[in-house]
Design a protein around this motif. Structure first.
Motif, PDB file in Angstrom:
ATOM      1  N   ASN A 192       0.806  -1.219   0.000  1.00  0.00           N
ATOM      2  CA  ASN A 192       0.000   0.000   0.000  1.00  0.00           C
ATOM      3  C   ASN A 192       0.842   1.272   0.000  1.00  0.00           C
ATOM      4  O   ASN A 192       0.334   2.372   0.243  1.00  0.00           O
ATOM      5  CB  ASN A 192      -0.984  -0.017   1.172  1.00  0.00           C
ATOM      6  N   ALA A 195       3.659   2.212  -6.121  1.00  0.00           N
ATOM      7  CA  ALA A 195       3.065   3.165  -7.059  1.00  0.00           C
ATOM      8  C   ALA A 195       2.553   2.505  -8.338  1.00  0.00           C
ATOM      9  O   ALA A 195       2.021   3.167  -9.205  1.00  0.00           O
ATOM     10  CB  ALA A 195       4.100   4.228  -7.432  1.00  0.00           C
ATOM     11  N   PHE A 655      -6.154   3.409   1.511  1.00  0.00           N
ATOM     12  CA  PHE A 655      -5.566   2.296   0.755  1.00  0.00           C
ATOM     13  C   PHE A 655      -6.471   1.906  -0.420  1.00  0.00           C
ATOM     14  O   PHE A 655      -5.993   1.558  -1.496  1.00  0.00           O
ATOM     15  CB  PHE A 655      -5.329   1.085   1.663  1.00  0.00           C
ATOM     16  N   GLN A 657      -8.478   3.971  -2.031  1.00  0.00           N
ATOM     17  CA  GLN A 657      -8.356   5.039  -3.025  1.00  0.00           C
ATOM     18  C   GLN A 657      -7.071   4.872  -3.834  1.00  0.00           C
ATOM     19  O   GLN A 657      -7.061   5.029  -5.052  1.00  0.00           O
ATOM     20  CB  GLN A 657      -8.353   6.400  -2.309  1.00  0.00           C
ATOM     21  N   ARG A 658      -5.970   4.512  -3.130  1.00  0.00           N
ATOM     22  CA  ARG A 658      -4.687   4.286  -3.820  1.00  0.00           C
ATOM     23  C   ARG A 658      -4.845   3.165  -4.851  1.00  0.00           C
ATOM     24  O   ARG A 658      -4.354   3.254  -5.974  1.00  0.00           O
ATOM     25  CB  ARG A 658      -3.604   3.863  -2.816  1.00  0.00           C
ATOM     26  N   ARG A 659      -5.506   2.090  -4.417  1.00  0.00           N
ATOM     27  CA  ARG A 659      -5.684   0.925  -5.291  1.00  0.00           C
ATOM     28  C   ARG A 659      -6.492   1.312  -6.534  1.00  0.00           C
ATOM     29  O   ARG A 659      -6.154   0.923  -7.648  1.00  0.00           O
ATOM     30  CB  ARG A 659      -6.405  -0.179  -4.498  1.00  0.00           C
ATOM     31  N   MET A 662      -4.285   3.227  -8.888  1.00  0.00           N
ATOM     32  CA  MET A 662      -3.323   2.359  -9.580  1.00  0.00           C
ATOM     33  C   MET A 662      -4.001   1.535 -10.675  1.00  0.00           C
ATOM     34  O   MET A 662      -3.425   1.278 -11.717  1.00  0.00           O
ATOM     35  CB  MET A 662      -2.616   1.444  -8.577  1.00  0.00           C
ATOM     36  N   LYS A 758      -1.209  10.434 -12.367  1.00  0.00           N
ATOM     37  CA  LYS A 758      -1.270   9.255 -11.488  1.00  0.00           C
ATOM     38  C   LYS A 758      -0.184   9.321 -10.408  1.00  0.00           C
ATOM     39  O   LYS A 758      -0.459   9.128  -9.213  1.00  0.00           O
ATOM     40  CB  LYS A 758      -1.118   7.978 -12.324  1.00  0.00           C
ATOM     41  N   LEU A 762      -0.659   9.746  -6.235  1.00  0.00           N
ATOM     42  CA  LEU A 762      -0.156   8.763  -5.268  1.00  0.00           C
ATOM     43  C   LEU A 762       0.839   9.388  -4.291  1.00  0.00           C
ATOM     44  O   LEU A 762       0.770   9.151  -3.080  1.00  0.00           O
ATOM     45  CB  LEU A 762       0.498   7.582  -6.003  1.00  0.00           C
ATOM     46  N   ILE A 765      -1.053  11.672  -1.818  1.00  0.00           N
ATOM     47  CA  ILE A 765      -1.808  10.859  -0.844  1.00  0.00           C
ATOM     48  C   ILE A 765      -0.861  10.325   0.226  1.00  0.00           C
ATOM     49  O   ILE A 765      -1.143  10.406   1.425  1.00  0.00           O
ATOM     50  CB  ILE A 765      -2.545   9.689  -1.549  1.00  0.00           C
ATOM     51  N   ASP A 766       0.292   9.776  -0.196  1.00  0.00           N
ATOM     52  CA  ASP A 766       1.240   9.188   0.755  1.00  0.00           C
ATOM     53  C   ASP A 766       1.773  10.239   1.731  1.00  0.00           C
ATOM     54  O   ASP A 766       1.880   9.988   2.935  1.00  0.00           O
ATOM     55  CB  ASP A 766       2.403   8.524   0.006  1.00  0.00           C
ATOM     56  N   TRP A 769      -1.004  11.230   4.153  1.00  0.00           N
ATOM     57  CA  TRP A 769      -1.304  10.130   5.081  1.00  0.00           C
ATOM     58  C   TRP A 769      -0.230  10.044   6.174  1.00  0.00           C
ATOM     59  O   TRP A 769      -0.536   9.828   7.344  1.00  0.00           O
ATOM     60  CB  TRP A 769      -1.418   8.817   4.310  1.00  0.00           C
TER      61      TRP A 769
END
Length: 907
Positions: A192, A195, A655, A657-659, A662, A758, A762, A765-766, A769
């Motif tokens: 998670n 990238a 997690f 949203q990240r998925r 991707m 993209k 990512l 977000i990281d 977080w």
């Protein structure tokens, strides 16, 4: 006379008996199929697997396939390992498949039991994880049981630390994967943080079988798994604070061993203030009660905990100049694990080792929440019944006690309680000497390395030969445990009595064969084995005559399960044996949980030196004390889970949203929605609803649009226009911002723009977080004080963490929109200048000038292949030597990917 409850159980049976009885017809069905599967050849067994897989993938219920699958697996194990599963092992497998915890005594063959539900659930092709407590067991079990899965036509993988990425992905892609709980949790967090979908290791969480389930889901559940990165170095502060901690008197602080906490008294506060001022750490006129002193108070508290609550050789050991934690439940070293919140650094300062920088959390999860990700979960252990309520409440797992294949012949003696530790140890040495003299093997359980080594010294003085098994000898663990059942063997073990390795009476034949082959490589293996088996049979008969394995515990543990685990080492597969606990009023459990009354009572009884009190009532009162401790620990874990559940809901959103990002081929829609929401918020802030035009903030909206959206539009003129409302202004801003982004997409190229959006999403977000986790940590550390204001800390935490999360999402939208608005392609001059700078760095690194043709090619912006122009200085591991590869050329690093998908990927 029998009690009513006991009488009812005799007549009706216990609920557990009825559960076990309910699956007996299923076992009979499996047994009835045995001749059919015995008649198959090896290819026939694999063909049956292919048939079962086809039916499972076409939607057949796994329960309907169970009899055939178990019969096939039993036959494969018989051929591959020479082991035919007992009916009790099939019963254990059935309950595991149904998502329960199978409580099976030591020596009942749990490792083989796991193959049955693993095989059945792997038929769907979604993968099965078998979870072990350490890497040695993961590798050993995978190696051993892969023979069974191989015979069935399935693949087996094993996951271990520092494993190459391609190997790890292959291990997770296998039908059955063996791994430790730590590695599974960390891989989940690492996935998670990736990238690209192609970089992910784990598949969706289908079914897990957790070995030693009580250790993993109960004992380790309080400690979250954390992936962290270093923050600033504060080693000088730790050393300065540590210098005066040993000078603190007993009246300077209050110690609470039950809660493992420490607080300062008023005298302590005065002393600390004086010492901090003298060291120049506390400014003149500032006190410890001032908000500015929070960090200093935290450091002093952690230093005091390090000195007063953490003992060397019990809680940690110093090895190769590093402080290594010891697992309080298994006694094993936990390499790489560190205490958080500066406590580990405080211990390093105390021990004078090098102080590692504190870390900032990048991602975290508790085992409780990680294992609740699985669609179906089950577990095995020898001791789970005492924690049945917790397993049911937290994980929804029922506990089923599986009957033993042969009746238990072990004798469990009542505890012997002595007045002092000295009397207790004298009695222990005498008891060991008596057992050793008659050839009875003895396994002695201690609660710390320090105590095991002190007992070892006493046995040396008494002339009793013995082995010591603790965190210092963990490399020899399997060998020491294999020898523990030999005639007259005495083994002292620290909370880790042979986890995963059976103590076999007369010793372990396999280990003896390996030793003999190592000593004489030219010997014939079959002849050697025959001789050793004959000798072993003779020695086993002598050990049985001496009474089997004697388990002697030197203390009661806080948890009944740990005591039961130690007891369970004796009496495997119907062998004789006995267990006894020797206690004193000076033991930690007795001392902390009220031995004063017992001491007074024993004094009144006039007990003589060396006498012990032995009575079933003592056992019961001790078990009640242990049950209280277990209850308190359960409450701590439950409270931790309630707080972690708040973060877990947010973790799932982030997690997830990240998925989604991707998996999406194009995230333009997501960034567009974010941009439109930012515009909505900007208009609402500067043109509040239901306000007049003269109250609108035109200049503020103009500045915000320029800063956040990168658009220079005449907002101040729009505001003054007749008949213009907030809706019109919003539409104009939206149109201008969308046009700007469309132009950028044209300038960069559609494919490049997709990649930029993209990666930017990512990365943002990281970063957000990470900041959010730090805020939640700080909130968690102070929210407890709200209780003093009669407010529920959990509710306060929920409310404030939700507000913080809303802030995270708003900040995320703004930052992504702003960054996308500001990016632009490099001009030809900027690109050339950057390439010239790279060349200059290369020349400096190599100490020589770059070749003239290469420099010219780069200056001209040519897509030259590196092996043509830069051949003299080209180094595939040094990007500075690659010149300017074309984006569609193969990457110079040799990965085989295009440059744009490898080192040329736009970050």
């Amino acid at each position: 006379m029998l009690g009513i409850g006991t009488l009812a159980k005799k007549v009706f049976g216990t609920p557990n008996d009825r559960l076990v009885k309910s699956v007996r017809p299923l076992v009979a069905k499996i047994n009835a199929l045995e001749p059919e599967f015995q008649a198959l050849d090896d290819d026939g067994i694999k063909a049956r697997t292919a048939n079962l897989q086809k039916r499972a993938r076409e939607g057949a219920d796994l329960d309907d396939l169970l009899p055939e699958a178990f019969a096939n697996c039993r036959e494969a194990a018989r051929r591959a390992l020479g082991l035919r599963a007992f009916d009790t092992q099939l019963i254990g497998g059935i309950f595991l498949h149904r998502g329960n915890i199978a409580e099976m005594k030591t020596g009942e063959g749990k490792t083989l039991v796991a193959t049955f539900p693993a095989y059945l659930n792997a038929l769907s092709g979604e993968g099965v994880h078998i979870v072990t407590v350490n890497d040695y067991l993961a590798r050993r079990d995978a190696d051993w049981m892969s023979k069974v899965y191989g015979a069935l036509g399935l693949t087996t993988g094993v996951v271990y630390p520092q494993q190459p990425e391609d190997e790890k992905k292959a291990a997770y892609a296998a039908d059955v994967t063996y791994a430790t709980n730590n590695e599974l949790g960390f891989d989940y967090l690492r996935d998670n943080m990736k990238a690209d979908l192609a970089q992910l290791s784990q598949r969706p969480h289908n079914f897990a079988i957790v070995d030693e389930v009580d250790s993993i889901l109960i004992d380790e559940a309080r400690t979250p798994l954390i992936i962290s990165g270093p923050s600033q170095d504060r080693s000088d502060l730790y050393k300065a604070v540590d210098a005066f901690i040993p000078e603190m008197a007993e009246d300077h602080f209050a110690l609470d061993e039950k809660t493992r906490n420490v607080t300062f008294t008023d005298e302590g506060n005065d002393f600390i203030e004086q010492r901090l001022m003298a060291a120049g750490l506390l400014p003149e006129g500032q006190t410890l009660y001032d908000p500015e002193s929070t960090t200093l108070v935290h450091h002093v508290t952690q230093a005091l905990k390090a000195h007063k609550l953490f003992q060397k050789d019990k809680d940690y050991i110093v090895r190769d100049g590093q402080v290594v934690l010891i697992d309080e439940f298994t006694g094993r070293m936990m390499a790489g694990r560190r205490l958080s919140d500066g406590l580990h650094q405080a211990i390093e300062a105390k021990e004078g080792t090098s102080i590692q920088p504190e870390n900032v959390t990048l991602a975290s999860v508790t085992f409780q929440n990680y294992f609740r990700l699985y669609r179906k979960l089950s577990g095995m252990t020898g001791t789970a019944a005492t924690e049945a309520e917790e397993f049911q409440e937290i994980y929804g797992l029922g506990v089923v006690e599986i009957p033993t294949n042969k009746p238990i012949a072990r004798v469990d003696e009542d505890d012997a309680v002595y007045r002092t530790g000295r009397e207790k140890y004298a009695a222990i040495v005498e008891e060991i000497r008596t057992a050793h003299a008659k050839g009875q093997p003895v396994l002695v359980g201690t609660t710390s390395i320090e105590k095991s080594e002190a007992l070892s010294d006493l046995l040396k003085k008494a002339g009793v030969p013995h082995n010591v098994l603790n965190a210092r000898q963990h490399e020899k663990e399997a060998q020491i445990v294999a020898d523990a059942g030999k005639l007259g063997a005495v083994t002292i073990a620290t909370n880790m009595a042979g986890r995963g390795t059976d103590i076999q009476l007369g010793g372990n034949v396999e280990m003896k064969v390996l030793e003999a082959l190592a000593a004489d490589p030219d010997a014939h293996p079959d002849e050697l084995r025959a001789r050793i088996e004959a000798e072993h049979a003779d020695e086993k008969a002598k050990v049985l005559e001496a009474g089997g394995l004697f388990v002697l515990a030197t203390e009661r543990h806080e948890s009944r399960r740990i005591d039961n685990q130690l007891r369970g080492r004796s009496g495997r597969q119907g062998d004789p044996g006995r267990s006894s606990f020797f206690l004193s009023l000076e033991d930690d459990l007795m001392r902390i949980f009220g031995s004063d009354r017992l001491d007074k009572m024993l004094s009144r009884l006039g007990m003589k030196e060396g006498e012990a009190i032995v009575h079933p009532w003592v056992n019961k009162s001790l078990e009640k004390a242990q049950a209280k401790v277990e209850g308190r620990n359960f409450d701590i874990r439950k409270q931790l889970l309630k707080f972690d559940d708040v973060m877990n809901d947010q973790r799932k959103v982030i997690f997830g949203q990240r998925r989604e990002i991707m998996e999406a081929a194009n995230v333009a829609e997501i960034t567009r929605d974010m941009r439109h929401q930012v515009i909505e918020d900007l208009v609402e802030t500067h043109i509040p609803p239901k306000t007049y035009a003269d109250q609108w903030d035109g200049p503020g909206l103009y500045a915000a649009a320029l800063e956040k959206l990168g658009i220079d539009v005449p907002v101040t003129l729009w505001v003054d226009e007749e008949g213009v409302d907030d809706e019109v202004i919003r539409d104009r801003l939206t149109r201008a911002a969308d046009e700007l982004m469309a132009k950028k997409a044209t300038d960069f190229g559609a494919e490049n723009m997709r990649t930029i959006e993209k990666q930017l999403l990512l990365q943002t977000i990281d970063a957000k977080w990470r900041d959010h986790l730090l805020k939640l940590e700080h909130l968690r550390s102070v929210v407890g004080f709200r209780g003093y204001a009669q407010r529920d800390p959990l509710n306060e935490y929920k409310n404030e963490s939700f507000q913080l999360f809303e802030g995270l999402l708003n900040g995320l939208r703004e930052e992504v929109t702003q960054k996308l608005a500001m990016i632009r392609p490099l001009s030809e001059e900027e690109r050339n200048a950057m390439m010239q700078q790279m060349l200059a760095q290369q020349q400096a690194a190599l100490g020589a000038r770059a070749s003239q043709p290469a420099a010219e090619a780069v200056a001209a912006g040519a897509d030259a292949a590196p092996d043509a122009e830069l051949a003299p200085d080209f180094d595939e591991s040094d990007p500075a030597s690659w010149g300017n590869p074309g984006r569609n050329e193969p990457c110079p690093c040799g990965s085989g990917k295009k440059f744009k998908h490898c080192h040329g990927r736009l970050a």
